[in-house]
Design a protein around this motif. Structure first.
Motif, PDB file in Angstrom:
ATOM      1  N   LEU A   1      -3.617  -0.166  -2.592  1.00  0.00           N
ATOM      2  CA  LEU A   1      -4.010  -1.376  -3.319  1.00  0.00           C
ATOM      3  C   LEU A   1      -4.271  -1.080  -4.796  1.00  0.00           C
ATOM      4  O   LEU A   1      -3.893  -1.862  -5.676  1.00  0.00           O
ATOM      5  CB  LEU A   1      -5.248  -1.982  -2.675  1.00  0.00           C
ATOM      6  CG  LEU A   1      -5.825  -3.235  -3.347  1.00  0.00           C
ATOM      7  CD1 LEU A   1      -4.793  -4.362  -3.345  1.00  0.00           C
ATOM      8  CD2 LEU A   1      -7.111  -3.679  -2.652  1.00  0.00           C
ATOM      9  N   SER A   2      -4.910   0.046  -5.060  1.00  0.00           N
ATOM     10  CA  SER A   2      -5.196   0.403  -6.453  1.00  0.00           C
ATOM     11  C   SER A   2      -3.899   0.595  -7.238  1.00  0.00           C
ATOM     12  O   SER A   2      -3.801   0.223  -8.414  1.00  0.00           O
ATOM     13  CB  SER A   2      -6.046   1.675  -6.511  1.00  0.00           C
ATOM     14  OG  SER A   2      -5.330   2.798  -6.019  1.00  0.00           O
ATOM     15  N   GLY A   3      -2.889   1.191  -6.605  1.00  0.00           N
ATOM     16  CA  GLY A   3      -1.605   1.357  -7.258  1.00  0.00           C
ATOM     17  C   GLY A   3      -0.950   0.025  -7.586  1.00  0.00           C
ATOM     18  O   GLY A   3      -0.364  -0.143  -8.662  1.00  0.00           O
ATOM     19  N   ALA A   4      -1.064  -0.940  -6.664  1.00  0.00           N
ATOM     20  CA  ALA A   4      -0.486  -2.263  -6.905  1.00  0.00           C
ATOM     21  C   ALA A   4      -1.173  -2.962  -8.074  1.00  0.00           C
ATOM     22  O   ALA A   4      -0.518  -3.599  -8.915  1.00  0.00           O
ATOM     23  CB  ALA A   4      -0.596  -3.110  -5.634  1.00  0.00           C
ATOM     24  N   VAL A   5      -2.488  -2.844  -8.148  1.00  0.00           N
ATOM     25  CA  VAL A   5      -3.242  -3.474  -9.241  1.00  0.00           C
ATOM     26  C   VAL A   5      -2.839  -2.859 -10.580  1.00  0.00           C
ATOM     27  O   VAL A   5      -2.613  -3.571 -11.573  1.00  0.00           O
ATOM     28  CB  VAL A   5      -4.757  -3.323  -9.009  1.00  0.00           C
ATOM     29  CG1 VAL A   5      -5.537  -3.782 -10.233  1.00  0.00           C
ATOM     30  CG2 VAL A   5      -5.189  -4.114  -7.781  1.00  0.00           C
ATOM     31  N   VAL A   6      -2.734  -1.533 -10.620  1.00  0.00           N
ATOM     32  CA  VAL A   6      -2.363  -0.858 -11.870  1.00  0.00           C
ATOM     33  C   VAL A   6      -0.948  -1.264 -12.296  1.00  0.00           C
ATOM     34  O   VAL A   6      -0.687  -1.486 -13.490  1.00  0.00           O
ATOM     35  CB  VAL A   6      -2.457   0.672 -11.706  1.00  0.00           C
ATOM     36  CG1 VAL A   6      -1.854   1.381 -12.909  1.00  0.00           C
ATOM     37  CG2 VAL A   6      -3.913   1.087 -11.526  1.00  0.00           C
TER      38      VAL A   6
ATOM     39  N   PHE B   1      -0.676  -6.906  -0.623  1.00  0.00           N
ATOM     40  CA  PHE B   1      -0.911  -7.577   0.661  1.00  0.00           C
ATOM     41  C   PHE B   1      -0.670  -6.618   1.825  1.00  0.00           C
ATOM     42  O   PHE B   1      -1.442  -6.572   2.791  1.00  0.00           O
ATOM     43  CB  PHE B   1       0.012  -8.794   0.773  1.00  0.00           C
ATOM     44  CG  PHE B   1      -0.134  -9.556   2.061  1.00  0.00           C
ATOM     45  CD1 PHE B   1      -1.226 -10.380   2.282  1.00  0.00           C
ATOM     46  CD2 PHE B   1       0.818  -9.438   3.065  1.00  0.00           C
ATOM     47  CE1 PHE B   1      -1.365 -11.070   3.478  1.00  0.00           C
ATOM     48  CE2 PHE B   1       0.692 -10.123   4.257  1.00  0.00           C
ATOM     49  CZ  PHE B   1      -0.408 -10.946   4.467  1.00  0.00           C
ATOM     50  N   TYR B   2       0.395  -5.832   1.716  1.00  0.00           N
ATOM     51  CA  TYR B   2       0.730  -4.865   2.763  1.00  0.00           C
ATOM     52  C   TYR B   2      -0.368  -3.821   2.928  1.00  0.00           C
ATOM     53  O   TYR B   2      -0.653  -3.383   4.053  1.00  0.00           O
ATOM     54  CB  TYR B   2       2.058  -4.195   2.396  1.00  0.00           C
ATOM     55  CG  TYR B   2       2.483  -3.066   3.300  1.00  0.00           C
ATOM     56  CD1 TYR B   2       3.045  -3.313   4.549  1.00  0.00           C
ATOM     57  CD2 TYR B   2       2.347  -1.736   2.896  1.00  0.00           C
ATOM     58  CE1 TYR B   2       3.458  -2.285   5.366  1.00  0.00           C
ATOM     59  CE2 TYR B   2       2.761  -0.703   3.710  1.00  0.00           C
ATOM     60  CZ  TYR B   2       3.313  -0.974   4.948  1.00  0.00           C
ATOM     61  OH  TYR B   2       3.710   0.053   5.757  1.00  0.00           O
ATOM     62  N   SER B   3      -1.014  -3.426   1.834  1.00  0.00           N
ATOM     63  CA  SER B   3      -2.049  -2.399   1.904  1.00  0.00           C
ATOM     64  C   SER B   3      -3.239  -2.829   2.758  1.00  0.00           C
ATOM     65  O   SER B   3      -3.946  -1.984   3.308  1.00  0.00           O
ATOM     66  CB  SER B   3      -2.535  -2.053   0.490  1.00  0.00           C
ATOM     67  OG  SER B   3      -3.241  -3.140  -0.091  1.00  0.00           O
TER      68      SER B   3
ATOM     69  N   ALA C   1      -6.815   1.250   0.555  1.00  0.00           N
ATOM     70  CA  ALA C   1      -7.404   1.056  -0.767  1.00  0.00           C
ATOM     71  C   ALA C   1      -6.636   1.839  -1.826  1.00  0.00           C
ATOM     72  O   ALA C   1      -6.509   1.394  -2.978  1.00  0.00           O
ATOM     73  CB  ALA C   1      -8.872   1.470  -0.751  1.00  0.00           C
ATOM     74  N   TYR C   2      -6.142   3.013  -1.456  1.00  0.00           N
ATOM     75  CA  TYR C   2      -5.362   3.816  -2.399  1.00  0.00           C
ATOM     76  C   TYR C   2      -4.103   3.065  -2.816  1.00  0.00           C
ATOM     77  O   TYR C   2      -3.761   3.000  -4.008  1.00  0.00           O
ATOM     78  CB  TYR C   2      -5.012   5.156  -1.766  1.00  0.00           C
ATOM     79  CG  TYR C   2      -4.202   6.068  -2.665  1.00  0.00           C
ATOM     80  CD1 TYR C   2      -4.846   6.926  -3.553  1.00  0.00           C
ATOM     81  CD2 TYR C   2      -2.822   6.064  -2.631  1.00  0.00           C
ATOM     82  CE1 TYR C   2      -4.110   7.754  -4.393  1.00  0.00           C
ATOM     83  CE2 TYR C   2      -2.083   6.894  -3.457  1.00  0.00           C
ATOM     84  CZ  TYR C   2      -2.733   7.740  -4.337  1.00  0.00           C
ATOM     85  OH  TYR C   2      -2.005   8.547  -5.163  1.00  0.00           O
TER      86      TYR C   2
END
Length: 442
Positions: free
Chosen positions: A421-426, A334-336, A418-419
């Motif tokens: 966010l991708s870390g959060a998803v992983v 969310f923060y991203s 986006a960078y």
């Protein structure tokens, strides 16, 4: 312990540490935790001294042949280089530990780290020696990276899994607290220099003093950590296999899946680590905004981060570490989405960006060390945790400032989120997989 290890001659530092223990008696767990905290604070202070210099100093002093943006790209590439070679350092120092003992390994590693750091303080500018300045910095950064692989003492994950279950979150937090404390001291030191020196004086000689201070701090940290590794408590844990440095090849063969999954569990936290420390400073600096103002904001935000780090312990003990990390990964996602807008929002926006980011980072990063160790058998926990930590830093943090800055410069600041966010998803995916692999709850 091997015969070679037992027969290794103690260093002067080790003899002094043994003498201190003999004088003060058996070291209590609280003293061990303090020793770990001192060691980790010294490491992170050393790291942030270099990281901040990668923004404020090296583009102008070492990469002056390039424009400011390109020079910062080069500096961030060297920042990542240490994370690339760190696993090599882990392999070498694991061998050294097995052959010559833990004290010899730790002394050698911190000596290499300290020497690499202090020599950077004497680094000549590109304007004086040309390409030799760049080559020297590369060699010294490699030295720092290799040394970091040997500073692993295994006590962070050990604290997280060897204490009563209702205290694991608290003890997992203590070593991680070194990160905000190291950042706080490094930022304050640079803030003092920038606000009291002209730009010419700062780039001419002022920037060198933090590296000299880092060397002195490393000497203190070496003695504090040697006091731990020469205690009977540590030796007993070593003999039980809890701190046994298993061969790297064997550890990877038997625990490769756990190492990979464990490296991705804290990915969001490690990505956020640079997104609220190094990257925003580079963005502010390259956009010609007052660096001193932002360093002051960073100092204030880091105080909030310290409180959040401390709070992560009771939160993890009450709700469970996996749940805390999962909620934090969602918060990071969310923060991203909001972070780029806040960073472009002037002083108020920057302050909100840093405080919110530091609080989320404090809670999530505060519990990363325990997450790395949980799936390893005791006989391979030491080396397995070290390799997992190396890969987590490499994938999550090593290239974060370079990637975020390149995205922001070429696509716009809004896309830098986006960078993250991708870390959060992983991380969320890794937590789901890790839940099925874990033999017991984190």
């Amino acid at each position: 312990m091997s015969a070679n290890s037992a027969a290794a001659a103690p260093s002067a530092f080790e003899r002094d540490a043994r003498a201190a223990n003999a004088h003060h008696g058996e070291i209590r767990p609280s003293e061990i935790a303090i020793g770990v905290l001192i060691g980790r604070t010294a490491e992170f202070f050393d790291f942030f001294v270099y990281a901040i210099a990668s923004v404020l100093v090296f583009p102008a002093v070492v990469f002056s042949f390039a424009d400011p943006v390109t020079g910062t790209y080069y500096a961030f590439a060297l920042l990542a280089l240490a994370f690339v070679v760190r696993p090599i350092g882990t392999a070498f120092f694991t061998w050294m530990h097995r052959r010559y003992g833990d004290a010899a390994k730790l002394t050698t590693a911190l000596f290499l780290l300290g020497c690499s750091t202090i020599v950077i303080g004497f680094l000549p500018a590109y304007a004086s020696v040309g390409t030799a300045s760049v080559v020297t910095l590369i060699v010294l950064r490699v030295g720092q990276g290799l040394a970091l692989g040997g500073t692993w003492d295994g006590l962070a994950p050990l604290l997280a899994v060897s204490v009563p279950e209702n205290k694991r979150g608290w003890y997992a937090m203590l070593p991680q607290l070194g990160a905000p404390l190291g950042l706080l001291v490094a930022s304050a030191l640079y803030y003092f220099l920038i606000t009291n020196l002209t730009q010419d004086d700062f780039l001419g000689w002022g920037w060198r003093y933090p590296f000299f201070v880092a060397f002195a701090v490393n000497v203190v940290a070496l003695f504090a950590r040697l006091r731990i590794v020469v205690t009977e408590n540590y030796r007993e844990m070593f003999e039980r296999g809890e701190l046994h440095p298993s061969p790297v090849r064997q550890t990877i063969a038997r625990n490769g899946r756990n190492i990979v999954i464990g490296a991705f569990v804290p990915l969001a936290s490690f990505a956020l680590f640079h997104m609220v420390t190094v990257f925003p400073l580079s963005w502010i600096h390259l956009n010609n905004e007052p660096v001193s103002r932002f360093l002051l904001i960073e100092i204030i935000a880091t105080v909030f981060g310290v409180v959040a780090h401390i709070a992560s312990g009771p939160l993890a003990d009450h709700y469970g570490r996996r749940r805390v990390l999962g909620v934090c990964a969602g918060a990071i996602a969310f923060y991203s989405c909001l972070a780029p807008l806040l960073l472009n929002g002037g002083t108020i926006g920057e302050t909100i960006y840093m405080i919110i980011g530091s609080v989320i980072l404090g809670i999530s990063f505060g519990q990363c060390s325990g997450a790395l160790a949980a799936n390893f058998p005791r006989s391979q926990r030491y080396t397995g945790s070290a390799l997992t930590s190396d890969l987590a830093w490499l994938f999550g943090a090593g290239f974060a400032p370079l990637a975020a800055l390149a995205i922001a410069q070429n696509l716009g600041l809004v896309f830098s989120g986006a960078y993250l966010l991708s870390g959060a998803v992983v991380t969320l995916l890794a937590l789901l997989v890790n839940r099925r692999l874990a033999a017991s709850a984190l």
